[in-house]
Design a protein around this motif. Structure first.
Motif, short mmCIF file in Angstrom:
data_model
loop_
_atom_site.label_atom_id
_atom_site.label_comp_id
_atom_site.label_asym_id
_atom_site.label_seq_id
_atom_site.Cartn_x
_atom_site.Cartn_y
_atom_site.Cartn_z
N TYR A 102 0.83 -1.21 0.00
CA TYR A 102 0.00 0.00 0.00
C TYR A 102 0.86 1.25 0.00
O TYR A 102 0.60 2.20 -0.75
CB TYR A 102 -0.92 -0.02 1.22
N GLN A 103 1.88 1.28 0.84
CA GLN A 103 2.76 2.45 0.89
C GLN A 103 3.48 2.66 -0.43
O GLN A 103 3.63 3.79 -0.90
CB GLN A 103 3.75 2.30 2.05
N MET A 106 0.89 4.06 -2.94
CA MET A 106 0.61 5.47 -2.74
C MET A 106 1.72 6.34 -3.32
O MET A 106 1.46 7.40 -3.91
CB MET A 106 0.43 5.76 -1.24
N ARG A 109 1.31 6.29 -7.11
CA ARG A 109 0.20 7.13 -7.55
C ARG A 109 0.61 8.60 -7.57
O ARG A 109 0.26 9.35 -8.49
CB ARG A 109 -1.01 6.93 -6.63
N LYS A 110 1.34 9.01 -6.54
CA LYS A 110 1.81 10.39 -6.50
C LYS A 110 2.82 10.66 -7.61
O LYS A 110 2.79 11.72 -8.25
CB LYS A 110 2.43 10.68 -5.13
N ASP A 128 -9.29 11.99 -1.56
CA ASP A 128 -8.72 10.76 -2.09
C ASP A 128 -9.32 9.57 -1.33
O ASP A 128 -9.26 9.51 -0.10
CB ASP A 128 -7.21 10.79 -1.95
N TRP A 130 -8.32 6.45 -1.30
CA TRP A 130 -7.39 5.41 -0.84
C TRP A 130 -7.10 5.52 0.66
O TRP A 130 -7.23 4.52 1.38
CB TRP A 130 -6.10 5.46 -1.67
N PRO A 131 -6.68 6.67 1.18
CA PRO A 131 -6.46 6.73 2.64
C PRO A 131 -7.73 6.47 3.43
O PRO A 131 -7.68 5.89 4.52
CB PRO A 131 -5.97 8.18 2.84
N TRP A 134 -8.14 2.82 3.50
CA TRP A 134 -7.09 2.17 4.28
C TRP A 134 -7.40 2.17 5.77
O TRP A 134 -6.88 1.34 6.52
CB TRP A 134 -5.75 2.83 4.02
#
Length: 464
Positions: A102-103, A106, A109-110, A128, A130-131, A134
């Motif tokens: 996941y990290q 992310m 994605r950035k 967003d 995603w967070p 999560w």
């Protein structure tokens, strides 16, 4: 869950503050006040062998010592002896775990956004998904090997009660079907990323696809034009001037409430017809031209005249009739406008929560407390009007700054079935033939808002 005690001195004997067994792991979970100083959830081991007095696997001595160290760090911050807050929010997940993937996802994605020259605003980052997802997925699967995750972790039958249990029913019962739909969508996207990054779940099928992730039925409520006129009138009559102007702008522009609420003077522009705002939508990031009619433009001008202040380009347009109450303390007279020794109310730019609360007040005044339609339903209402009038899906997509033409769900959401839409095709052919023979008429629309803004800028420049 453990009861919090003050002492942490005797490892294995006294209960350690904020140290509890949760979702199959021992974790150190800080309070809201501690999170404000930079402390975050710390996931530790599974414990065992043996069980404690609560029937949970006994924590390892190393985990207990780690929890005590974190408590000491918090005590230092709380007592003022630590000059900088301790940071524990970055959880170190084991390599190969879901959290580790996941990290990485992310960061990727950035990086993708930055490679395209796209920098998200703080508003876009907050939206967003995603967070947000999560927060559900992390405690369950963050430190797990993806290969060990089964469909039953998401959905299964409890052998004791016979009821459905797992992550899916938990989200639906605690929040909503919409939240569950979003979380599982993010999980499936994360699984695809894990497969692409290799070493996580190579060759395995996503366990989140063993069950349907059906979307909730979309809202179908709409406002009629005359009802919106009533809302605006009631808002203005009760001195919700900022709300009245915001509603009129949202109705004509078909912006979402959050996009309309954050419009600024610097975004105002004009074409040969009239006023519009240039902006990027908070949710999609797509460029949008929020056009206004003469009606909404006139209300906006009246509102700005009523404010009687010069607006900077970055100043939000829509303000409350009164924000939080402010009390004068002592005899210092720190609030210059408060001459009565008591309280006065300071107008504030509209926030999402305040906009919803004020709208609910005006809605109840106009249509009674039983009315439950929302400000966001105006966006759908505009789509229904355009669809009934013969507008193309492409034009609708441009107006709404989304890809409604490529999404059956979006089309179902914004174009609920109605008889007018069925009759529209027969009428559209005749209307189209007439339009082909017509000349475009020149607009006699003036641009008073732009003139007002220009005059404000000139006055501001002259004062410097």
């Amino acid at each position: 869950m453990h009861v919090i005690h003050c002492g942490d001195t005797a490892v294995g004997r006294d209960r350690i503050r904020y140290f509890l067994y949760l979702y199959g792991r021992w974790r150190w979970r800080p309070t809201k006040a501690m999170k404000a100083h930079g402390f975050g959830l710390v996931t530790m081991g599974r414990g065992g062998p043996g069980t404690d007095s609560d029937g949970n696997p006994k924590p390892r001595v190393e985990d207990q010592q780690r929890a005590i160290e974190l408590n000491r760090a918090w005590d230092q911050v709380r007592s003022g002896h630590a000059s900088a807050p301790a940071r524990t929010t970055t959880v170190r997940y084991p390599e190969g775990s879901v959290g580790h993937a996941y990290q990485r996802a992310m960061e990727l994605r950035k990086a993708e956004r930055l490679a395209k020259g796209v920098v998200w605003t703080s508003r876009q980052e907050k939206r967003d998904s995603w967070p947000r997802a999560w927060k559900w997925l992390g405690p369950r699967f963050g430190d797990c090997d993806p290969k060990t995750i089964q469909p039953e972790h998401f959905l299964r039958i409890d052998p004791v009660t016979g009821n459905a249990t797992g992550l899916v029913p938990e989200i639906e019962s605690k929040v909503s079907i919409t939240e569950r739909h979003m979380v599982i969508k993010v999980w499936r996207a994360l699984w695809n990323r894990m497969q692409a990054m290799h070493g996580y779940c190579d060759g395995l099928t996503d366990p989140g696809k063993a069950f349907a992730n059906s979307a909730p039925d979309p809202r179908q409520q709409i406002w009629l034009r005359r009802e919106v006129l009533t809302l605006v009138q009631v808002a203005w009559r009760h001195k919700f001037h900022g709300l009245a102007a915001c509603m009129a702008t949202a109705w004509d522009s078909m912006l979402s409430p959050i996009d309309a609420q954050t419009l600024t003077a610097g975004q105002a522009d004009r074409d040969g017809v009239g006023l519009f705002f240039r902006l990027d939508r908070a949710k999609t990031g797509r460029a949008a031209a929020a056009t206004l009619s003469q009606w909404s433009t006139a209300i906006l001008i009246a509102y700005l005249d009523h404010m009687g202040v010069d607006l900077l380009d970055t100043t939000p347009l829509f303000w409350t009739r009164g924000g939080r109450p402010v009390s004068r303390k002592g005899k210092t007279g720190q609030w210059g406008g408060d001459h009565g020794g008591g309280r006065h109310v300071v107008p504030r730019p509209y926030t999402k929560d305040r906009l919803e609360k004020d709208f609910a007040k005006v809605r109840a005044l106009a249509f009674g407390k039983a009315e439950r339609r929302q400000l966001g339903d105006m966006r759908r209402s505009g789509a229904v009007e355009g669809d009934a009038g013969g507008a193309s899906v492409t034009d609708q997509s441009n107006k709404m700054a989304n890809t409604v033409s490529a999404s059956n769900r979006l089309r179902k959401t914004y174009n609920p079935v109605n008889v007018a839409s069925v009759r529209r095709f027969d009428e559209a052919r005749a209307i189209g033939a007439e339009r082909l023979e017509q000349r475009a008429t020149e607009s006699v629309m003036t641009t008073p808002l732009m003139t007002l803004l220009e005059l404000q800028r000139k006055r501001r420049d002259g004062a410097k």
